[in-house]
Design an enzyme around this catalytic site. Structure first.
Site, short mmCIF file in Angstrom:
data_model
loop_
_atom_site.label_atom_id
_atom_site.label_comp_id
_atom_site.label_asym_id
_atom_site.label_seq_id
_atom_site.Cartn_x
_atom_site.Cartn_y
_atom_site.Cartn_z
N GLU A 293 0.96 -1.28 -0.05
CA GLU A 293 0.13 -0.18 0.06
C GLU A 293 0.87 1.09 0.29
O GLU A 293 1.55 1.34 1.02
CB GLU A 293 -0.97 -0.02 1.38
CG GLU A 293 -1.77 -1.30 1.24
CD GLU A 293 -2.87 -1.33 -0.04
OE1 GLU A 293 -3.13 -0.39 -0.65
OE2 GLU A 293 -3.27 -2.33 -0.46
N CYS A 327 -1.84 8.59 4.63
CA CYS A 327 -1.95 8.54 3.21
C CYS A 327 -3.19 8.68 2.57
O CYS A 327 -3.23 8.99 1.48
CB CYS A 327 -1.54 7.11 3.03
SG CYS A 327 -2.74 5.97 4.16
#
Ligand code: NAD
Length: 543
Positions: A293, A327
């Site tokens: 990720e 993020c």
């Protein structure tokens, strides 16, 4: 091992404590903050259960008070990486044969310890080492990690129960085996919960792990490692290996027994790892599972029917909580011109009340960015915007590194939708807004979809239901986590499985069954009860 088919306790999301003045949790946390601030810890490696001091150390400082050392951390050399891989391979035999109920119990116990006696310590370590306010630490280091531990056990149990059909005379079944070899977990600085989840999810599925924590979050990660030991994790199952990323990668990535990589961090680092694996693809015992990720350039897109006030609040929280270092943080916004004046006013007025400082002072909304490199990067983007005639600073724009790495929450308005700060991941408290012509909705949706290579999170705001449908369709592949009339941050385990596609990652959705599938190698077993005693078939008869 029992013959029972067991049902683990049903998970529920861990409630967020308030830390309001006078609360018990506030007093306990304050005591932990005081103790850790003065503790001056020496963080070792943990290899095969042994605490290893390498003598090569790095100072661990507070980002909001970089003159204060929390302690020091021993760094792994190439020999230590090799030792950690050996330790994980050795531990693999017993761990992979341990009953699921025993493995699961360790992580359920870790959840209970974190909910109770370890909560204040892990939260305080996250606040001091990563500059999180109490609320940001609580939703990450306590609640999300507890949820990861408990929900993963429940998802793993569901996975193990998935079995094939059997025709008469046979029993078909599948066995969920560990991957052969070791899993390399490489974790980012920004979420203590991710640091906890990346090594433990593969371990729950029977794998053993070499865990490379981020150097800038090693303080909380060390307490996490001790929490796992306290929960009964056997030696060698997770080996804790602080050290230079490239050095760990140099030994671990080409290793014949590399069974998988569980990574969260920047796109560039993941692509380097993937490339290295590709170069060594014929050396491995099995094809390594690559789960990563990575970066994002998350957007908020408003329709002219959106509510200006909720939009301003979503932009403020979405862009600036944890200094924009999530993020999922909103870093670009597309606002119709008809709404922009009102939204800007709401945003600027609210930002004027936002304070920044030491996280132990619980009155602050924000604190410092993680390190000097991040500070310099933010400063560079702000200076770039100041020098760009297409951009103007709507709010903030100042940086101060005299005591800590402080960057003011900054809103840039741009007339150029492809300005650098609209396209590139900055990972700091900087939001760039492009006010678009109301008549150019589709054109602007196309811009939003194609401006960056990422597709992590995104949010749309509209009250017109046709517009919600239209925008959702147009932005189908623009985000792995898509929000309607909500900020693009704050995914909750069990409720919004998290991950993005395109350059944002493999989208294997942390904290879900979809992620756990990657850490198991299925063996299909067909057992026939009464095997045939003749080789012929009826059509072979003469008449
Ligand atoms: P980073 O890529 O700098 O570091 C991540 C980890 O990789 C660290 O442990 C680091 O030491 C290690 N590393 C660095 N170079 C390496 C190499 N050559 N070989 C092996 N390991 C190496 O990321 P960061 O600054 O810690 O975190 C911020 C980044 O993480 C941002 O890009 C953010 O978008 C991303 N992130 C993504 C998600 C998500 O779910 N998509 C979640 C959190 C963070």
């Amino acid at each position: 091992m029992s013959d029972a088919i067991l049902t683990p306790p049903a998970p529920r999301n861990e409630p967020i404590l308030s830390y309001a003045p006078g609360s018990t949790e506030r007093a306990t946390l304050k005591a932990a903050l005081g103790a850790l601030h003065d503790a001056s810890v020496e963080i070792p490696l943990v290899i095969g259960g042994r605490h290893v001091r390498t003598g090569e150390t790095r100072e661990v400082t507070e980002p909001h008070a970089h003159g204060h050392a929390l302690g020091s951390c021993h760094m792994a050399s190439i020999a230590h990486v090799e030792q950690a891989i050996d330790a994980s391979l050795q531990a693999g035999h017993d761990w992979s044969r341990m009953a699921f109920e025993d493995r699961a119990s360790i992580f359920l116990k870790a959840a209970d310890l974190l909910e109770g006696p370890w909560r204040a310590t892990i939260n305080a370590a996250t606040m001091l080492g990563q500059s999180k306010t109490v609320y940001q630490a609580e939703i990450d280091a306590a609640c999300e990690l507890i949820d990861f531990f408990r929900f993963n056990v429940s998802y793993a149990r569901q996975l193990l129960a998935m079995q094939p059909e059997s025709s008469p005379g046979m029993w078909n079944r599948v066995e969920y085996r560990n991957l052969e070899g070791f899993v390399l977990a490489v974790t980012p600085f920004n979420f203590t919960s991710i640091a906890g989840n990346l090594p433990t999810a593969p371990a729950l599925m029977g794998n053993t792990v070499v865990w490379k924590p981020s150097t800038t979050s090693v303080f909380s990660n060390w307490y996490l490692m001790q929490l796992l030991e306290a929960a009964g994790l056997p030696p060698g199952v997770i080996n804790f290996l602080p050290g230079p990323g490239a050095q760990v990668g140099e030994v671990a990535l080409p290793h014949r027994d590399l069974a998988g990589i569980h990574f969260t961090g920047s796109t560039g680092v993941f692509q380097t790892m993937w490339r290295t694996v590709g170069e060594h693809i014929s050396n491995y015992k099995s094809y390594p599972r690559l789960v990563g990720e990575t970066g994002g350039k998350d957007f908020v897109f408003a329709h002219p029917s959106a509510d200006a006030e909720t939009l301003a609040v979503a932009l403020l929280r979405g862009a600036f909580e944890y200094q924009g270092q999530k993020c999922s943080a909103a870093s670009r916004a597309y606002i119709p011109r008809s709404l922009w004046d009102q939204v800007r006013e709401g945003l600027v007025d609210r930002l004027a009340t936002v304070s920044m400082g030491h996280p132990a002072d619980m009155s602050h909304f924000m604190s410092a960015v993680i390190d000097k490199a991040s500070f310099e990067k933010c400063k560079q983007y702000i200076e770039g915007a100041k020098a760009d005639s297409a951009c103007s600073i709507v709010s903030g724009g100042e940086c101060d590194d005299s005591t800590g790495w402080f960057v003011q929450p900054t809103v840039i308005e741009t007339a150029d939708p492809r300005a650098a700060s609209m396209c590139e991941e900055i990972f700091g408290p900087i939001l760039t807004v492009y006010a678009y012509d109301d008549a150019k909705l589709d054109e602007t949706l196309e811009l939003c979809d194609t401006t960056s290579p990422y597709a992590l999170t995104g949010a749309i705001f509209a009250s017109d239901r046709y517009a919600v449908r239209h925008m959702t369709d147009k932005l189908r592949h623009a985000a792995g986590n898509f929000y309607v009339n909500d900020k693009p941050t704050g995914a909750v385990v069990g409720q919004q499985p998290f991950g993005g596609a395109r350059a944002s990652g493999t989208n294997d959705k942390a904290g879900s069954l979809l992620n756990l599938v990657r850490w198991t190698s299925v063996r299909t077993i067909k057992e026939t009860f009464a095997p045939p005693t003749e080789h012929g078939y009826p059509h072979m008869a003469e008449s």
